[in-house]
Design a protein around this motif. Sequence first.
Motif, short mmCIF file in Angstrom:
data_model
loop_
_atom_site.label_atom_id
_atom_site.label_comp_id
_atom_site.label_asym_id
_atom_site.label_seq_id
_atom_site.Cartn_x
_atom_site.Cartn_y
_atom_site.Cartn_z
N GLU A 41 2.20 -1.93 -7.90
CA GLU A 41 1.86 -0.51 -7.80
C GLU A 41 1.62 0.08 -9.19
OE1 GLU A 41 3.49 3.05 -4.93
OE2 GLU A 41 4.93 1.65 -5.81
N ILE A 45 -1.81 1.77 -10.43
CA ILE A 45 -1.85 3.12 -10.99
C ILE A 45 -2.57 3.13 -12.32
CG2 ILE A 45 -0.37 4.91 -12.04
CD1 ILE A 45 1.65 4.36 -9.77
N ASN A 48 -6.19 3.35 -11.42
CA ASN A 48 -6.66 4.33 -10.43
C ASN A 48 -6.00 5.70 -10.53
OD1 ASN A 48 -8.43 2.66 -8.32
ND2 ASN A 48 -6.73 1.37 -8.99
N GLY A 49 -4.87 5.77 -11.24
CA GLY A 49 -4.17 7.04 -11.34
C GLY A 49 -3.42 7.43 -10.08
N ARG A 50 -3.30 6.49 -9.14
CA ARG A 50 -2.60 6.76 -7.88
C ARG A 50 -2.08 5.45 -7.31
NH1 ARG A 50 -6.00 5.12 -3.85
NH2 ARG A 50 -8.18 4.87 -4.42
N SER A 51 -1.23 5.57 -6.32
CA SER A 51 -0.64 4.41 -5.67
C SER A 51 -1.54 3.88 -4.57
CB SER A 51 0.72 4.80 -5.07
OG SER A 51 1.20 3.81 -4.19
N SER A 55 -0.12 8.33 -0.54
CA SER A 55 -0.91 9.39 -1.16
C SER A 55 -0.01 10.47 -1.77
CB SER A 55 -1.84 10.03 -0.12
OG SER A 55 -1.08 10.59 0.95
N LYS A 56 1.30 10.35 -1.56
CA LYS A 56 2.25 11.33 -2.08
C LYS A 56 2.89 10.80 -3.36
CE LYS A 56 3.21 12.98 2.60
NZ LYS A 56 4.23 13.17 3.66
N HIS A 57 2.44 11.33 -4.49
CA HIS A 57 2.88 10.79 -5.78
C HIS A 57 4.38 10.96 -6.00
CE1 HIS A 57 2.00 15.06 -6.84
NE2 HIS A 57 3.07 14.91 -7.59
N ARG A 87 2.77 10.93 -14.90
CA ARG A 87 2.61 11.94 -13.85
C ARG A 87 3.96 12.55 -13.53
NH1 ARG A 87 -1.22 10.96 -9.03
NH2 ARG A 87 -2.48 12.49 -10.12
N GLY A 91 2.71 17.21 -10.10
CA GLY A 91 1.33 16.73 -10.06
C GLY A 91 0.63 16.71 -11.39
N THR A 93 -0.71 15.56 -14.75
CA THR A 93 -1.02 14.20 -15.19
C THR A 93 -1.46 14.19 -16.65
OG1 THR A 93 -1.73 13.56 -12.97
CG2 THR A 93 -2.51 12.20 -14.78
#
Length: 372
Positions: A41, A45, A48-51, A55-57, A87, A91, A93
Amino acid sequence: MRVNQLTISNLRNLKNPTLSFSPQLNIIYGPNAAGKSSLLEALYILGNGRSFRTSKHNKVINDDNQDITVFAKLESSGASHKLGFNRKRNGETAIKLNGEIVKRLSTLAKLSPVQILSPEQYDLLIKGPGARRKQLDWGVFHVEHSILSTWQKCHKILLQRNQLLKRKAPYSDVSVWDKQLVNLSQQVTQLRQAYCDKINPLFSQFAKAFIQQADCHLELYPGWSDKDDIGLAELYKSQFEKDKQLGFTQSSIHKADLKFLLARNKKAGDYLSRGQQKLLITAFKLAQLKAMQEYGQQSPLFLMDDIGAELDANHQTQLLDLLAQQPVNQQIFITCVHLAPLKPLIEQYDQVKMFHVEHGQVEEVSSNAMVI
């Protein structure tokens, strides 16, 4: 693309490890719920900057902390870089590349592309078109970066058109935007179609190897149906009254879909078993990896999460045989519970690193000392 060193802070249950990786094969093993997927993960990240798991960081951040940080020393396109991602729970970043602040997530994607095969990906055939479209555009972007700016321009014009439709504006006002929208939509569609043309032979080859379906193929639905061949401009004009009634544009690149088809254009998701669907998605991911190696002139990180849980022994062997044939500059990360099935693959590589994970603690283990 290669990650040499990775430092992870406050991500799920991981105990803030700093790890150095093999440029080729990295095996991460341990019991279920130990934190193996969390390590992948972090790598995901980074690109992609996300998991890929949620979708909930906030769920990614350790309960006792207010932010996560992923920092890497990596090599991309022949140059060394230091990349950091942070992050916060609110939210906010922050991204830094070689000490300089970066404002766009697309910079991560260009610098550290990541391809992943995980349990979360196997529903691609039966999910809505959004997931397939996203995976398609990932592939297009890494072969032709120009699609991003074209897509963004198209999206802005589409938003403007939809706002006019919601206000019940006359066609004379809306048509001003249509010429630009048609031109940009065609550019995006041409890039998507060119990518499909490149990947289709690769996909068919891998699909035949995994499920003996020689006639599997991909087909692009552009986002509109033009059965009478009148062109997108005329389609917008003919659909205007219905668009105005609905308050949005019916025909758009944002409604595009990537169709997985069998012989006689049967939808694969309607005819294949759950196990066959997993194999078809595996074939698709491998085809995307191969396409980027051949046409994008770069190898993304290839992450495979929980390989033993999703593929039976026979197909797991097939996949491992294909992985053993990867270019020497392809960096691979695999998580598993048991090492024994991976022994044939491990023996094919000169540079292998193994990491044992338990209760969030990651420890590098000497492959020479391992009893597999």
